[in-house]
Design a protein around this motif. Structure first.
Motif, PDB file in Angstrom:
ATOM      1  N   LEU A 257       1.336   5.607   7.841  1.00 54.46           N
ATOM      2  CA  LEU A 257       2.267   5.552   6.714  1.00 54.46           C
ATOM      3  C   LEU A 257       3.008   6.877   6.578  1.00 54.46           C
ATOM      4  O   LEU A 257       4.217   6.903   6.308  1.00 54.46           O
ATOM      5  N   ALA A 258       2.283   7.976   6.772  1.00 58.16           N
ATOM      6  CA  ALA A 258       2.901   9.301   6.663  1.00 58.16           C
ATOM      7  C   ALA A 258       3.974   9.494   7.728  1.00 58.16           C
ATOM      8  O   ALA A 258       5.066  10.009   7.440  1.00 58.16           O
TER       9      ALA A 258
ATOM     10  N   SER B  28      -4.882   3.692   8.172  1.00 54.00           N
ATOM     11  CA  SER B  28      -3.446   3.445   8.064  1.00 54.00           C
ATOM     12  C   SER B  28      -2.674   4.644   7.530  1.00 54.00           C
ATOM     13  O   SER B  28      -1.457   4.744   7.719  1.00 54.00           O
ATOM     14  N   ARG B  29      -3.347   5.543   6.852  1.00 49.36           N
ATOM     15  CA  ARG B  29      -2.649   6.604   6.121  1.00 49.36           C
ATOM     16  C   ARG B  29      -1.822   7.527   7.012  1.00 49.36           C
ATOM     17  O   ARG B  29      -0.670   7.845   6.658  1.00 49.36           O
TER      18      ARG B  29
ATOM     19  N   ALA C 251      -4.012   2.615   0.829  1.00 46.41           N
ATOM     20  CA  ALA C 251      -4.128   2.046   2.178  1.00 46.41           C
ATOM     21  C   ALA C 251      -5.482   2.366   2.800  1.00 46.41           C
ATOM     22  O   ALA C 251      -6.110   3.386   2.467  1.00 46.41           O
TER      23      ALA C 251
ATOM     24  N   GLU D  54      -8.041   3.978   5.236  1.00 43.38           N
ATOM     25  CA  GLU D  54      -7.980   5.350   5.751  1.00 43.38           C
ATOM     26  C   GLU D  54      -7.246   5.433   7.085  1.00 43.38           C
ATOM     27  O   GLU D  54      -6.433   6.341   7.309  1.00 43.38           O
TER      28      GLU D  54
ATOM     29  N   ALA E 161       0.235  -1.967   6.341  1.00 44.87           N
ATOM     30  CA  ALA E 161      -0.869  -1.013   6.229  1.00 44.87           C
ATOM     31  C   ALA E 161      -2.212  -1.690   5.968  1.00 44.87           C
ATOM     32  O   ALA E 161      -3.274  -1.079   6.183  1.00 44.87           O
TER      33      ALA E 161
ATOM     34  N   HIS F 166       0.817  -1.213   0.000  1.00 47.90           N
ATOM     35  CA  HIS F 166       0.000   0.000   0.000  1.00 47.90           C
ATOM     36  C   HIS F 166       0.846   1.257   0.000  1.00 47.90           C
ATOM     37  O   HIS F 166       1.982   1.279   0.478  1.00 47.90           O
ATOM     38  N   ASP F 167       0.252   2.319  -0.527  1.00 46.75           N
ATOM     39  CA  ASP F 167       0.803   3.660  -0.355  1.00 46.75           C
ATOM     40  C   ASP F 167      -0.283   4.528   0.277  1.00 46.75           C
ATOM     41  O   ASP F 167      -1.328   4.023   0.695  1.00 46.75           O
ATOM     42  N   GLU F 168      -0.033   5.829   0.338  1.00 49.12           N
ATOM     43  CA  GLU F 168      -0.992   6.705   1.022  1.00 49.12           C
ATOM     44  C   GLU F 168      -2.339   6.778   0.325  1.00 49.12           C
ATOM     45  O   GLU F 168      -3.335   7.171   0.938  1.00 49.12           O
ATOM     46  N   THR F 169      -2.408   6.385  -0.934  1.00 57.31           N
ATOM     47  CA  THR F 169      -3.680   6.459  -1.661  1.00 57.31           C
ATOM     48  C   THR F 169      -4.468   5.150  -1.605  1.00 57.31           C
ATOM     49  O   THR F 169      -5.695   5.171  -1.632  1.00 57.31           O
TER      50      THR F 169
END
Length: 200
Positions: free
Chosen positions: A20-21, A16-17, A12, A14, A38, A7-10
Motif C-alpha cells: 500500500l505504501a 499488505s502494508r 490492512a 501486515e 489489500a 483498507h488503509d495502512e493501519t
C-alpha cells in the motif's frame, strides 16, 4: 452483496502494508482498488509487480495507455476505464483518442489503432488471435517483444478488472470526471482487414 473493506495502512493485513505504501508513493494516494486488493497481500503484491513491470516494458508509452483503456472497455470495467482515461489524458493522449478508445472506435493514429485492435482481439479471443492479426500488429511498427508486452499488460488488467467486477470498487474522486458506464452488451472487438468480423 458481500462488502469488502477499503483498507488503509493501519487496517490492512501486515503483509499488505508495504505494498500500500509503494502504491501510494506511485499514485500519490491509496486508490480504492489498492484498498480492496489489500485484503489479499498476494493479490496486491502481484498487481503492483505487474504494474511496475508493464511500466518498464518496451511498448511505447502511449500504446500502454491504449492497452489499459481498451482492455478495460472490452472487459466492461467501469472503474478502470475511468481511471485509465484520466491517466491517458494526463499522459498527453488527446481527448479525441481517449473518447474513441472508450467507445471502441478507430483512432486517427494508425500505429496506436493497431495496438487498440490487437488488444481488443486478445481480450475477446481469450488470447486466441489469428496469425494475420499478429502480423498486422507487427506491420504497424511493433516488435515481437511488444506482442508479449501486451500479454503482460493484459495480465495486469485481468487482476484489476476482475477484482472490480466482484468487489464493485467505488470510484476515487480523482477519476470521477471520466466516469464511464458499460453498455448492456460488450462492443465488437474489430472489423478485421481480412474481411471477417470478430464479435464478443
Amino acid at each position: 452483496m458481500p462488502e469488502f473493506t477499503l483498507h488503509d495502512e493501519t487496517s490492512a493485513p501486515e503483509a499488505s502494508r508495504p505494498h500500500l505504501a509503494s502504491a501510494k508513493q506511485r499514485m500519490g494516494f491509496i486508490t480504492t482498488l489498492n484498498a480492496v486488493m489489500a485484503e489479499s497481500p498476494e493479490l496486491l503484491a502481484g498487481y503492483n509487480a505487474l504494474a511496475d513491470l508493464f511500466g518498464k516494458s518496451s511498448l511505447p508509452a502511449r500504446a500502454k495507455h491504449v492497452v489499459w483503456v481498451t482492455a478495460s472497455v472490452q472487459n466492461g470495467c467501469e472503474y478502470c476505464v475511468a481511471a485509465h482515461s484520466t491517466l491517458a489524458l494526463k499522459s498527453g493522449l488527446d481527448d479525441a483518442a481517449v473518447t474513441a478508445l472508450r467507445e471502441s472506435k478507430p483512432l486517427n493514429d494508425d500505429k496506436l489503432d493497431a495496438a487498440r485492435r490487437f488488444t481488443a482481439s486478445m481480450v475477446t479471443g481469450l488470447g486466441w488471435v489469428p496469425d494475420e492479426e499478429v502480423e498486422e500488429f507487427l506491420a504497424a511498427g511493433y516488435t515481437k517483444r511488444n506482442v508479449l508486452d501486451v500479454v503482460l499488460g493484459l495480465g495486469m488488467k485481468t487482476l484489476s478488472n476482475y477484482t472490480n467486477h466482484i468487489v464493485h470498487t467505488p470510484l476515487d474522486p480523482a477519476w470521477q470526471q471520466q466516469e464511464w458506464r458499460r453498455s448492456s452488451r460488450p462492443q465488437p472487438a474489430r472489423a478485421s482487414l481480412c474481411g471477417h468480423r470478430q464479435d464478443t
